[in-house]
Write a protein that holds these residues in place. Structure first.
Motif, PDB file in Angstrom:
ATOM      1  N   LEU A  51       0.553  -1.164   0.059  1.00 43.97           N
ATOM      2  CA  LEU A  51      -0.215  -0.272   0.186  1.00 43.97           C
ATOM      3  C   LEU A  51       0.839   1.535   0.518  1.00 43.97           C
ATOM      4  O   LEU A  51       0.407   2.131  -0.745  1.00 43.97           O
ATOM      5  CB  LEU A  51      -1.208  -0.183   1.525  1.00 43.97           C
ATOM      6  N   THR A  52       1.549   1.301   1.052  1.00 43.19           N
ATOM      7  CA  THR A  52       2.595   2.682   0.925  1.00 43.19           C
ATOM      8  C   THR A  52       3.803   2.172  -0.455  1.00 43.19           C
ATOM      9  O   THR A  52       3.464   3.623  -0.741  1.00 43.19           O
ATOM     10  CB  THR A  52       3.529   2.134   1.931  1.00 43.19           C
ATOM     11  N   ARG A  53       3.870   1.190  -0.752  1.00 44.67           N
ATOM     12  CA  ARG A  53       4.483   1.613  -2.327  1.00 44.67           C
ATOM     13  C   ARG A  53       3.796   1.978  -3.350  1.00 44.67           C
ATOM     14  O   ARG A  53       4.502   3.377  -3.742  1.00 44.67           O
ATOM     15  CB  ARG A  53       4.974   0.006  -2.677  1.00 44.67           C
ATOM     16  N   ASN A  54       2.160   2.037  -3.474  1.00 46.02           N
ATOM     17  CA  ASN A  54       1.137   2.259  -4.862  1.00 46.02           C
ATOM     18  C   ASN A  54       0.575   1.582  -4.533  1.00 46.02           C
ATOM     19  O   ASN A  54      -0.439   0.446  -4.899  1.00 46.02           O
ATOM     20  CB  ASN A  54       1.974   1.681  -6.294  1.00 46.02           C
ATOM     21  N   PRO A  55      -0.615   2.223  -3.460  1.00 46.24           N
ATOM     22  CA  PRO A  55      -2.159   2.211  -2.920  1.00 46.24           C
ATOM     23  C   PRO A  55      -2.675   1.584  -4.353  1.00 46.24           C
ATOM     24  O   PRO A  55      -3.885   1.745  -4.736  1.00 46.24           O
ATOM     25  CB  PRO A  55      -2.103   3.580  -2.742  1.00 46.24           C
ATOM     26  N   PHE A  56      -2.004   2.572  -5.384  1.00 43.02           N
ATOM     27  CA  PHE A  56      -2.660   2.114  -7.278  1.00 43.02           C
ATOM     28  C   PHE A  56      -3.009   0.961  -7.725  1.00 43.02           C
ATOM     29  O   PHE A  56      -4.064   0.381  -8.683  1.00 43.02           O
ATOM     30  CB  PHE A  56      -2.486   3.279  -8.121  1.00 43.02           C
ATOM     31  N   ARG A  57      -2.108  -0.074  -7.208  1.00 44.04           N
ATOM     32  CA  ARG A  57      -2.126  -1.308  -7.496  1.00 44.04           C
ATOM     33  C   ARG A  57      -3.171  -2.509  -6.172  1.00 44.04           C
ATOM     34  O   ARG A  57      -2.378  -3.696  -6.662  1.00 44.04           O
ATOM     35  CB  ARG A  57      -0.492  -1.643  -7.550  1.00 44.04           C
ATOM     36  N   ARG A  58      -3.400  -1.691  -5.635  1.00 43.39           N
ATOM     37  CA  ARG A  58      -3.995  -2.763  -4.951  1.00 43.39           C
ATOM     38  C   ARG A  58      -5.964  -2.607  -4.546  1.00 43.39           C
ATOM     39  O   ARG A  58      -6.383  -1.844  -5.253  1.00 43.39           O
ATOM     40  CB  ARG A  58      -3.731  -1.373  -2.928  1.00 43.39           C
ATOM     41  N   ASN A  59      -5.853  -3.816  -4.001  1.00 45.03           N
ATOM     42  CA  ASN A  59      -8.157  -3.741  -4.723  1.00 45.03           C
ATOM     43  C   ASN A  59      -8.305  -3.063  -2.722  1.00 45.03           C
ATOM     44  O   ASN A  59      -7.624  -3.393  -1.307  1.00 45.03           O
ATOM     45  CB  ASN A  59      -7.864  -5.484  -4.493  1.00 45.03           C
ATOM     46  N   VAL A  60      -9.590  -2.708  -2.647  1.00 45.61           N
ATOM     47  CA  VAL A  60      -9.586  -2.471  -1.662  1.00 45.61           C
ATOM     48  C   VAL A  60     -10.305  -2.897  -1.012  1.00 45.61           C
ATOM     49  O   VAL A  60     -10.029  -2.755   0.647  1.00 45.61           O
ATOM     50  CB  VAL A  60     -11.355  -1.840  -2.518  1.00 45.61           C
ATOM     51  N   HIS A  61     -11.131  -4.447  -1.429  1.00 43.45           N
ATOM     52  CA  HIS A  61     -10.669  -5.476  -0.208  1.00 43.45           C
ATOM     53  C   HIS A  61      -9.681  -5.938   1.104  1.00 43.45           C
ATOM     54  O   HIS A  61      -9.485  -7.069   1.919  1.00 43.45           O
ATOM     55  CB  HIS A  61     -11.231  -6.469  -1.282  1.00 43.45           C
ATOM     56  N   GLU A  62      -8.156  -5.740  -0.080  1.00 45.00           N
ATOM     57  CA  GLU A  62      -7.297  -6.116   0.987  1.00 45.00           C
ATOM     58  C   GLU A  62      -7.107  -4.890   1.779  1.00 45.00           C
ATOM     59  O   GLU A  62      -6.162  -5.163   2.147  1.00 45.00           O
ATOM     60  CB  GLU A  62      -5.872  -6.322  -0.282  1.00 45.00           C
ATOM     61  N   ILE A  63      -7.553  -3.930   2.240  1.00 46.31           N
ATOM     62  CA  ILE A  63      -7.714  -2.799   3.117  1.00 46.31           C
ATOM     63  C   ILE A  63      -8.563  -3.243   4.113  1.00 46.31           C
ATOM     64  O   ILE A  63      -9.342  -4.041   3.597  1.00 46.31           O
ATOM     65  CB  ILE A  63      -7.967  -0.966   2.560  1.00 46.31           C
ATOM     66  N   LEU A  72     -10.297   1.830   6.401  1.00 45.43           N
ATOM     67  CA  LEU A  72      -9.356   2.929   5.776  1.00 45.43           C
ATOM     68  C   LEU A  72     -10.093   2.433   4.928  1.00 45.43           C
ATOM     69  O   LEU A  72      -9.577   3.083   3.481  1.00 45.43           O
ATOM     70  CB  LEU A  72      -7.680   2.176   5.917  1.00 45.43           C
ATOM     71  N   GLN A  73     -10.835   1.558   3.888  1.00 42.54           N
ATOM     72  CA  GLN A  73     -11.575   1.454   2.655  1.00 42.54           C
ATOM     73  C   GLN A  73     -12.322   2.734   2.597  1.00 42.54           C
ATOM     74  O   GLN A  73     -11.761   3.118   1.160  1.00 42.54           O
ATOM     75  CB  GLN A  73     -12.709   0.927   2.917  1.00 42.54           C
ATOM     76  N   LYS A  74     -12.917   3.991   2.963  1.00 40.56           N
ATOM     77  CA  LYS A  74     -13.107   5.088   2.365  1.00 40.56           C
ATOM     78  C   LYS A  74     -12.156   5.397   1.322  1.00 40.56           C
ATOM     79  O   LYS A  74     -12.547   6.552   0.407  1.00 40.56           O
ATOM     80  CB  LYS A  74     -14.271   6.145   3.342  1.00 40.56           C
ATOM     81  N   GLU A  75     -11.266   5.592   2.713  1.00 39.10           N
ATOM     82  CA  GLU A  75     -10.157   7.177   2.095  1.00 39.10           C
ATOM     83  C   GLU A  75      -9.630   6.709   0.772  1.00 39.10           C
ATOM     84  O   GLU A  75      -8.846   6.749   0.354  1.00 39.10           O
ATOM     85  CB  GLU A  75      -9.655   7.247   3.633  1.00 39.10           C
ATOM     86  N   PHE A  76      -8.876   5.121   1.006  1.00 40.88           N
ATOM     87  CA  PHE A  76      -8.611   4.640  -0.601  1.00 40.88           C
ATOM     88  C   PHE A  76      -9.513   4.913  -1.148  1.00 40.88           C
ATOM     89  O   PHE A  76      -8.263   4.696  -2.447  1.00 40.88           O
ATOM     90  CB  PHE A  76      -8.632   3.097   0.434  1.00 40.88           C
ATOM     91  N   LEU A  77     -10.121   4.884  -1.524  1.00 37.01           N
ATOM     92  CA  LEU A  77     -11.180   5.141  -2.869  1.00 37.01           C
ATOM     93  C   LEU A  77     -11.325   6.886  -3.401  1.00 37.01           C
ATOM     94  O   LEU A  77     -11.222   6.423  -4.481  1.00 37.01           O
ATOM     95  CB  LEU A  77     -11.972   4.650  -2.801  1.00 37.01           C
ATOM     96  N   LYS A 133      -2.637  16.091   4.875  1.00 36.60           N
ATOM     97  CA  LYS A 133      -4.085  16.142   5.246  1.00 36.60           C
ATOM     98  C   LYS A 133      -5.530  15.848   4.311  1.00 36.60           C
ATOM     99  O   LYS A 133      -5.969  15.449   5.264  1.00 36.60           O
ATOM    100  CB  LYS A 133      -4.187  17.976   5.076  1.00 36.60           C
ATOM    101  N   LEU A 134      -5.116  15.281   3.442  1.00 39.34           N
ATOM    102  CA  LEU A 134      -6.380  14.578   2.637  1.00 39.34           C
ATOM    103  C   LEU A 134      -6.425  13.265   3.157  1.00 39.34           C
ATOM    104  O   LEU A 134      -8.109  13.074   2.973  1.00 39.34           O
ATOM    105  CB  LEU A 134      -6.290  14.662   1.028  1.00 39.34           C
ATOM    106  N   TYR A 135      -5.768  12.861   3.625  1.00 34.91           N
ATOM    107  CA  TYR A 135      -6.264  11.151   4.112  1.00 34.91           C
ATOM    108  C   TYR A 135      -4.869  10.796   5.074  1.00 34.91           C
ATOM    109  O   TYR A 135      -4.550  10.453   4.811  1.00 34.91           O
ATOM    110  CB  TYR A 135      -5.736  10.087   3.019  1.00 34.91           C
ATOM    111  N   PRO A 136      -5.787  11.542   6.238  1.00 31.67           N
ATOM    112  CA  PRO A 136      -4.904  10.950   7.230  1.00 31.67           C
ATOM    113  C   PRO A 136      -4.569  10.081   8.237  1.00 31.67           C
ATOM    114  O   PRO A 136      -3.528   9.415   8.494  1.00 31.67           O
ATOM    115  CB  PRO A 136      -5.448  12.362   8.597  1.00 31.67           C
ATOM    116  N   ASN A 137      -5.465   9.119   8.051  1.00 34.53           N
ATOM    117  CA  ASN A 137      -5.638   7.714   8.235  1.00 34.53           C
ATOM    118  C   ASN A 137      -5.015   6.826   7.495  1.00 34.53           C
ATOM    119  O   ASN A 137      -3.644   5.135   8.283  1.00 34.53           O
ATOM    120  CB  ASN A 137      -6.710   7.121   8.176  1.00 34.53           C
TER     121      ASN A 137
END
Length: 203
Positions: free
Chosen positions: A86-98, A102-107, A133-137
């Protein structure tokens, strides 16, 4: 593994790469292919086939090294691996793996095209600092991977600088300010510093 711009992510990559190299060398050794991986032992035997005892010693040493690396750097648990990914590249992760919290912020994050472009151009640290500031969690979770010191390099280099500044002939010198200047990577703006000082007036 040494250097200033090192974090848990790229140090883990270096360790895993070295583990894989060790396993590759063991495989090559089993097939008798010593020339590619072990140039020094091959040169020591004057381009002749290495003896069986030498191959046995190398094999034993490699297996010991693999076992020591596995003991010292054990396999990461799945949750840590997911957080690193997730830290390396969140755009390669699936929301169900989060994690659910954190899922709302992730989307929201994965639909932010500006941050997606930042991952291509900026360092990981700079991207997550800008997104704080946008995604604190999510940031709180990713900072657990980015903030810890990955090695003792910075401490060792600071100690070396301190030994240079505070020698035997200057053993009573207060080194805090000098050490801060010596270790800082910020380039001072001399013009601003000079303009804020009053010139010495003649008496």
């Amino acid at each position: 593994m040494q250097g200033r711009e090192r974090n848990v992510l790229n140090v883990t990559d270096s360790i895993n790469a070295f583990k894989d190299k060790l396993k590759l060398w063991v495989e090559r050794l089993a097939t008798g292919n010593v020339r590619v991986s072990f140039l020094v032992p091959h040169s020591l035997v004057d381009k002749k086939a290495p003896s069986a005892s030498l191959l046995t010693d190398i094999k034993h040493h490699l297996h010991s090294l693999i076992a020591e690396f596995e003991r010292y750097f054990p396999k990461l648990d799945p949750r840590t691996e997911q957080l690193m990914s997730l830290t390396r590249n969140p755009f390669r992760r699936n929301v169900h793996e989060i994690a659910e919290q954190l899922q709302k912020e992730f989307l929201e994050l994965t639909n932010n095209s500006a941050i997606k472009d930042d991952f291509k151009e900026l360092s990981i640290e700079n991207v997550w600092v800008q997104a704080q500031k946008l995604y604190p969690n999510i940031n709180l979770a990713t900072f657990k991977m980015l903030i810890p010191f990955a090695s003792t390099y910075l401490c060792e280099s600071a100690f070396s600088v301190m030994l240079t500044i505070q020698s035997k002939s200057r053993n009573r010198l207060e080194v805090e300010a000098d050490l801060r200047c010596a270790l800082s990577t910020t380039t001072p703006n001399i013009k601003i510093m000079v303009s804020s000082k009053q010139t010495q007036k003649s008496h």
